[in-house]
Design a protein around this motif. Structure first.
Motif, short mmCIF file in Angstrom:
data_model
loop_
_atom_site.label_atom_id
_atom_site.label_comp_id
_atom_site.label_asym_id
_atom_site.label_seq_id
_atom_site.Cartn_x
_atom_site.Cartn_y
_atom_site.Cartn_z
N LEU A 14 -1.20 -3.44 -3.82
CA LEU A 14 -1.59 -4.59 -3.01
C LEU A 14 -0.62 -4.85 -1.86
N LEU A 15 0.64 -4.49 -2.04
CA LEU A 15 1.65 -4.75 -1.01
C LEU A 15 1.78 -3.62 0.01
N PHE A 16 1.34 -2.43 -0.34
CA PHE A 16 1.54 -1.28 0.54
C PHE A 16 1.07 -1.50 1.98
N PRO A 17 -0.13 -2.05 2.20
CA PRO A 17 -0.57 -2.24 3.59
C PRO A 17 0.36 -3.13 4.41
N PHE A 18 1.09 -4.00 3.77
CA PHE A 18 2.06 -4.83 4.47
C PHE A 18 3.38 -4.08 4.67
N LEU A 19 3.77 -3.31 3.66
CA LEU A 19 5.05 -2.59 3.69
C LEU A 19 5.03 -1.36 4.58
N MET A 20 3.87 -0.75 4.79
CA MET A 20 3.80 0.51 5.53
C MET A 20 4.31 0.38 6.95
N TYR A 21 4.24 -0.81 7.51
CA TYR A 21 4.72 -1.03 8.88
C TYR A 21 6.24 -0.90 8.98
N PHE A 22 6.92 -1.00 7.85
CA PHE A 22 8.38 -0.94 7.84
C PHE A 22 8.91 0.38 7.30
N MET A 23 8.02 1.29 6.94
CA MET A 23 8.44 2.57 6.39
C MET A 23 8.68 3.58 7.51
N PRO A 24 9.67 4.47 7.31
CA PRO A 24 9.94 5.48 8.34
C PRO A 24 8.76 6.44 8.52
N ASN A 25 8.61 6.97 9.72
CA ASN A 25 7.51 7.89 10.02
C ASN A 25 7.53 9.15 9.18
N LYS A 26 8.67 9.53 8.66
CA LYS A 26 8.73 10.76 7.87
C LYS A 26 7.86 10.70 6.61
N SER A 28 4.85 9.16 6.70
CA SER A 28 3.47 8.91 7.13
C SER A 28 2.50 10.02 6.74
N TRP A 29 2.99 11.20 6.42
CA TRP A 29 2.11 12.29 5.98
C TRP A 29 1.33 11.88 4.72
N SER A 30 1.93 11.04 3.90
CA SER A 30 1.28 10.64 2.65
C SER A 30 0.32 9.47 2.82
N PHE A 31 0.37 8.79 3.96
CA PHE A 31 -0.44 7.60 4.15
C PHE A 31 -1.93 7.89 4.08
N LYS A 32 -2.36 9.02 4.58
CA LYS A 32 -3.80 9.30 4.56
C LYS A 32 -4.35 9.35 3.13
N TYR A 33 -3.53 9.79 2.19
CA TYR A 33 -3.96 9.82 0.79
C TYR A 33 -3.90 8.42 0.18
N ILE A 34 -2.89 7.67 0.54
CA ILE A 34 -2.76 6.31 0.05
C ILE A 34 -3.90 5.45 0.61
N PHE A 35 -4.24 5.66 1.88
CA PHE A 35 -5.34 4.93 2.48
C PHE A 35 -6.65 5.21 1.74
N LEU A 36 -6.87 6.45 1.39
CA LEU A 36 -8.09 6.80 0.66
C LEU A 36 -8.14 6.03 -0.66
N ILE A 109 -6.33 -6.38 4.06
CA ILE A 109 -5.78 -5.04 3.79
C ILE A 109 -6.47 -4.00 4.67
N PHE A 110 -7.80 -4.05 4.75
CA PHE A 110 -8.52 -3.06 5.57
C PHE A 110 -8.18 -3.20 7.04
N ILE A 111 -8.03 -4.41 7.53
CA ILE A 111 -7.65 -4.62 8.92
C ILE A 111 -6.25 -4.07 9.18
N LEU A 112 -5.33 -4.30 8.26
CA LEU A 112 -3.97 -3.76 8.40
C LEU A 112 -3.97 -2.24 8.43
N ILE A 113 -4.76 -1.63 7.57
CA ILE A 113 -4.86 -0.17 7.55
C ILE A 113 -5.47 0.34 8.85
N TRP A 114 -6.56 -0.27 9.27
CA TRP A 114 -7.23 0.12 10.51
C TRP A 114 -6.28 0.01 11.70
N TYR A 126 -4.22 12.37 13.34
CA TYR A 126 -4.32 13.73 13.82
C TYR A 126 -3.54 14.73 12.97
N ARG A 127 -3.02 14.32 11.87
CA ARG A 127 -2.27 15.25 11.03
C ARG A 127 -3.17 15.93 10.04
#
Length: 127
Positions: A14-26, A28-36, A109-114, A126-127
């Motif tokens: 539940l917190l990930f969509p808020f926390l992702m904005y503060f995570m390093p880009n390195k 981000s490769w895993s975000f597409k799976y977390i988003f799913l 959450i969906f708006i934050l992800i979008w 694009y990855r």
């Protein structure tokens, strides 16, 4: 210990969509799976009588004994957040209005992800 682990995972989801904005880009490769996973979570509720599988498993393991609604995780861990917002709308703390509040939470959450995917860090697309 199992119950605590499940509740921590439930909370992090539940917190990930808020926390992702503060995570390093390195990472981000895993975000597409977390988003799913995040997009599929509310869709599975229809198969479990409008209940989350994490809540069902945790309840079966012995947690949420004193809850009075159909949303035991929300009642125990998110009431402090949801109830003041519900009072602003004039909603009582009941199953129908908790469901509305949970849906509002998932819309956010969906708006934050979008926003993250298409505007904040569009390289993820694009990855």
């Amino acid at each position: 210990m199992f119950i605590v682990f499940l509740n921590i995972i439930h909370t992090l989801i539940l917190l990930f969509p808020f926390l992702m904005y503060f995570m390093p880009n390195k990472y981000s490769w895993s975000f597409k799976y977390i988003f799913l996973v995040l997009l599929l979570i509310p869709l599975h509720w229809v198969f479990f009588k409008n209940k989350c599988v994490f809540s069902i498993i945790t309840k079966e393991a012995g947690d949420f004994k004193d809850t009075k609604t159909n949303s035991p995780f929300t009642e125990k861990y998110l009431r402090w957040l949801y109830e003041p917002i519900m009072k602003l709308f004039g909603w009582e703390w009941d199953n129908k209005n908790i469901a509305k509040m949970v849906n509002i939470h998932w819309i956010i959450i969906f708006i934050l992800i979008w926003y993250y995917i298409f505007f904040f860090n569009n390289k993820v697309c694009y990855r």
